[in-house]
Design a protein around this motif. Sequence first.
Motif, PDB file in Angstrom:
ATOM      1  N   ILE A   1     115.158  83.034   2.544  1.00  0.00           N
ATOM      2  CA  ILE A   1     115.698  84.110   1.725  1.00  0.00           C
ATOM      3  C   ILE A   1     115.856  83.783   0.073  1.00  0.00           C
ATOM      4  O   ILE A   1     115.505  84.684  -0.588  1.00  0.00           O
ATOM      5  CB  ILE A   1     117.225  84.356   2.233  1.00  0.00           C
ATOM      6  CG1 ILE A   1     117.294  84.847   3.613  1.00  0.00           C
ATOM      7  CG2 ILE A   1     118.268  85.081   1.137  1.00  0.00           C
ATOM      8  CD1 ILE A   1     118.680  85.142   4.155  1.00  0.00           C
ATOM      9  N   SER A   2     116.201  82.382  -0.316  1.00  0.00           N
ATOM     10  CA  SER A   2     116.036  82.129  -1.792  1.00  0.00           C
ATOM     11  C   SER A   2     114.675  82.354  -1.980  1.00  0.00           C
ATOM     12  O   SER A   2     114.810  82.945  -3.374  1.00  0.00           O
ATOM     13  CB  SER A   2     116.465  80.498  -1.839  1.00  0.00           C
ATOM     14  OG  SER A   2     117.911  80.411  -1.221  1.00  0.00           O
ATOM     15  N   TYR A   3     113.736  81.962  -1.661  1.00  0.00           N
ATOM     16  CA  TYR A   3     112.398  82.323  -1.892  1.00  0.00           C
ATOM     17  C   TYR A   3     112.167  83.613  -1.907  1.00  0.00           C
ATOM     18  O   TYR A   3     111.377  83.928  -3.045  1.00  0.00           O
ATOM     19  CB  TYR A   3     111.296  81.442  -1.052  1.00  0.00           C
ATOM     20  CG  TYR A   3     111.152  80.058  -1.194  1.00  0.00           C
ATOM     21  CD1 TYR A   3     110.036  79.669  -2.130  1.00  0.00           C
ATOM     22  CD2 TYR A   3     111.945  78.899  -1.008  1.00  0.00           C
ATOM     23  CE1 TYR A   3     109.589  78.305  -2.289  1.00  0.00           C
ATOM     24  CE2 TYR A   3     111.762  77.881  -1.488  1.00  0.00           C
ATOM     25  CZ  TYR A   3     110.517  77.324  -1.939  1.00  0.00           C
ATOM     26  OH  TYR A   3     110.295  76.115  -2.299  1.00  0.00           O
ATOM     27  N   ALA A   4     112.351  84.583  -0.969  1.00  0.00           N
ATOM     28  CA  ALA A   4     112.352  85.959  -1.191  1.00  0.00           C
ATOM     29  C   ALA A   4     112.903  86.546  -2.433  1.00  0.00           C
ATOM     30  O   ALA A   4     112.393  87.366  -2.776  1.00  0.00           O
ATOM     31  CB  ALA A   4     112.855  86.546   0.262  1.00  0.00           C
ATOM     32  N   ILE A   5     113.920  86.339  -2.597  1.00  0.00           N
ATOM     33  CA  ILE A   5     115.112  86.757  -3.793  1.00  0.00           C
ATOM     34  C   ILE A   5     114.105  86.098  -5.128  1.00  0.00           C
ATOM     35  O   ILE A   5     114.141  86.969  -6.033  1.00  0.00           O
ATOM     36  CB  ILE A   5     116.460  86.199  -3.821  1.00  0.00           C
ATOM     37  CG1 ILE A   5     117.210  86.743  -2.714  1.00  0.00           C
ATOM     38  CG2 ILE A   5     116.989  86.726  -5.056  1.00  0.00           C
ATOM     39  CD1 ILE A   5     118.537  86.300  -2.309  1.00  0.00           C
ATOM     40  N   ARG A   6     113.891  85.056  -5.132  1.00  0.00           N
ATOM     41  CA  ARG A   6     113.189  84.519  -6.270  1.00  0.00           C
ATOM     42  C   ARG A   6     111.544  85.477  -6.461  1.00  0.00           C
ATOM     43  O   ARG A   6     111.383  85.723  -7.639  1.00  0.00           O
ATOM     44  CB  ARG A   6     112.693  83.182  -6.122  1.00  0.00           C
ATOM     45  CG  ARG A   6     113.935  82.189  -6.605  1.00  0.00           C
ATOM     46  CD  ARG A   6     113.475  80.874  -6.476  1.00  0.00           C
ATOM     47  NE  ARG A   6     112.639  80.316  -7.529  1.00  0.00           N
ATOM     48  CZ  ARG A   6     113.009  80.158  -8.747  1.00  0.00           C
ATOM     49  NH1 ARG A   6     114.002  80.299  -8.976  1.00  0.00           N
ATOM     50  NH2 ARG A   6     111.892  79.833  -9.652  1.00  0.00           N
ATOM     51  N   TRP A   7     111.185  85.508  -5.602  1.00  0.00           N
ATOM     52  CA  TRP A   7     109.913  86.437  -5.231  1.00  0.00           C
ATOM     53  C   TRP A   7     110.085  87.932  -5.949  1.00  0.00           C
ATOM     54  O   TRP A   7     109.398  88.530  -6.908  1.00  0.00           O
ATOM     55  CB  TRP A   7     109.093  86.754  -3.784  1.00  0.00           C
ATOM     56  CG  TRP A   7     107.970  87.360  -3.952  1.00  0.00           C
ATOM     57  CD1 TRP A   7     106.732  87.148  -4.276  1.00  0.00           C
ATOM     58  CD2 TRP A   7     107.977  88.882  -3.646  1.00  0.00           C
ATOM     59  NE1 TRP A   7     105.949  88.359  -4.157  1.00  0.00           N
ATOM     60  CE2 TRP A   7     106.555  89.230  -3.771  1.00  0.00           C
ATOM     61  CE3 TRP A   7     109.048  89.605  -3.227  1.00  0.00           C
ATOM     62  CZ2 TRP A   7     106.321  90.624  -3.352  1.00  0.00           C
ATOM     63  CZ3 TRP A   7     108.497  91.134  -2.965  1.00  0.00           C
ATOM     64  CH2 TRP A   7     107.308  91.489  -3.010  1.00  0.00           C
ATOM     65  N   ALA A   8     111.467  88.556  -5.365  1.00  0.00           N
ATOM     66  CA  ALA A   8     111.494  89.818  -5.597  1.00  0.00           C
ATOM     67  C   ALA A   8     112.019  89.856  -7.341  1.00  0.00           C
ATOM     68  O   ALA A   8     111.691  90.882  -8.068  1.00  0.00           O
ATOM     69  CB  ALA A   8     112.916  90.252  -4.927  1.00  0.00           C
ATOM     70  N   LEU A   9     112.858  88.663  -7.936  1.00  0.00           N
ATOM     71  CA  LEU A   9     112.869  88.734  -9.181  1.00  0.00           C
ATOM     72  C   LEU A   9     111.675  88.784  -9.865  1.00  0.00           C
ATOM     73  O   LEU A   9     111.771  89.351 -11.083  1.00  0.00           O
ATOM     74  CB  LEU A   9     114.057  87.637  -9.492  1.00  0.00           C
ATOM     75  CG  LEU A   9     115.457  87.595  -9.143  1.00  0.00           C
ATOM     76  CD1 LEU A   9     116.434  86.361  -9.194  1.00  0.00           C
ATOM     77  CD2 LEU A   9     116.039  88.710  -9.945  1.00  0.00           C
ATOM     78  N   ALA A  10     110.877  88.039  -9.561  1.00  0.00           N
ATOM     79  CA  ALA A  10     109.390  87.740 -10.300  1.00  0.00           C
ATOM     80  C   ALA A  10     108.682  89.025 -10.198  1.00  0.00           C
ATOM     81  O   ALA A  10     107.988  89.363 -11.442  1.00  0.00           O
ATOM     82  CB  ALA A  10     108.746  86.646  -9.632  1.00  0.00           C
TER      83      ALA A  10
END
Length: 316
Positions: free
Chosen positions: A243-252
């Motif tokens: 999830i943390s990686y997914a959110i970071r991807w979404a922010l990017a």
Amino acid sequence: MSRRRSVRALVVVYLKGIFMGAADAVPGVSGGTIALITGIYERLIAAITALDPRALRYLPRLHRRTGRAAFRDALVEMDIPFLMALGLGIATALVTVARLMAYAFETYPAYVAALFFGLIAASAVVLYEYVSLDTPRRVAVAVFGFVLAFVVSGPEVGSSFSNSPTIVFFAGTIAIAGMILPGISGAFFLYVLGQYEYLSNTLTTFTNRLAGLLSGGSVGGLVEPGIVIVAFGVGALIGLFSISYAIRWALANYRAATLTFLVSLMVGALRLPVTDVLDHTSNPNPTVIGTILVVAVLGGVLVLVVDRFTEDIEFS
């Protein structure tokens, strides 16, 4: 680096972990924000992304000097000493704050809810500058986030979530995002999901029974709260790499829409502390109402002060 300087550096990291853990233990300021303030955010992200399970291949060779040296080098390369010192500091703060919050929930539930209202509301205000409603899609995202949080934070919904290990596991996967992402607190998610008070009490019970072993307490008493803590820990570990990686991807890739959604969640979730204040204020006289307002303002001021020290740091 000499051994003395190395130990000193780890002690400093431990202290920074305490500040991170204290922030993560209450809805409002995120541990990621504290990591930015203390200058370890980039190192934390680098260490997390450097974790490599292939280092375990050295375990069968630990009886050899070369195997131990190779394993030690692999741990240092992944910055494991840093992560361990930081994690120990975070754990220390979580246990300490959990005790305080368990007592506060039992003794001053309305004031705790007022504090949370101030923390969450101020966090939404701080992040408002990143909100963008210039396209129909982003407006839809904002409405969806608000409605979702408003519905989930309703008392009839929050009370419907059980405290089973499965739900705790799920909460752990989501809450961990607040620990490494600046701007939103992991405790916020736990509060909305109705797990915050339960987990605070469970952690306090576990540490009390663990300490009780020294005076002849039963090991069996650790099983029930221990299962809950393990479920949360495993969920957090999995969430750290999903999830943390997914959110970071979404922010990017969808920065404006993602931040708009997160802020909308905060605004919609304000229903929960307001409801808690009303439910636990049986005698709303001027003194009680005034105290509730003061506590809420203090919570908001705390977040604004932290933001003041991070205004020159780009949210990323």
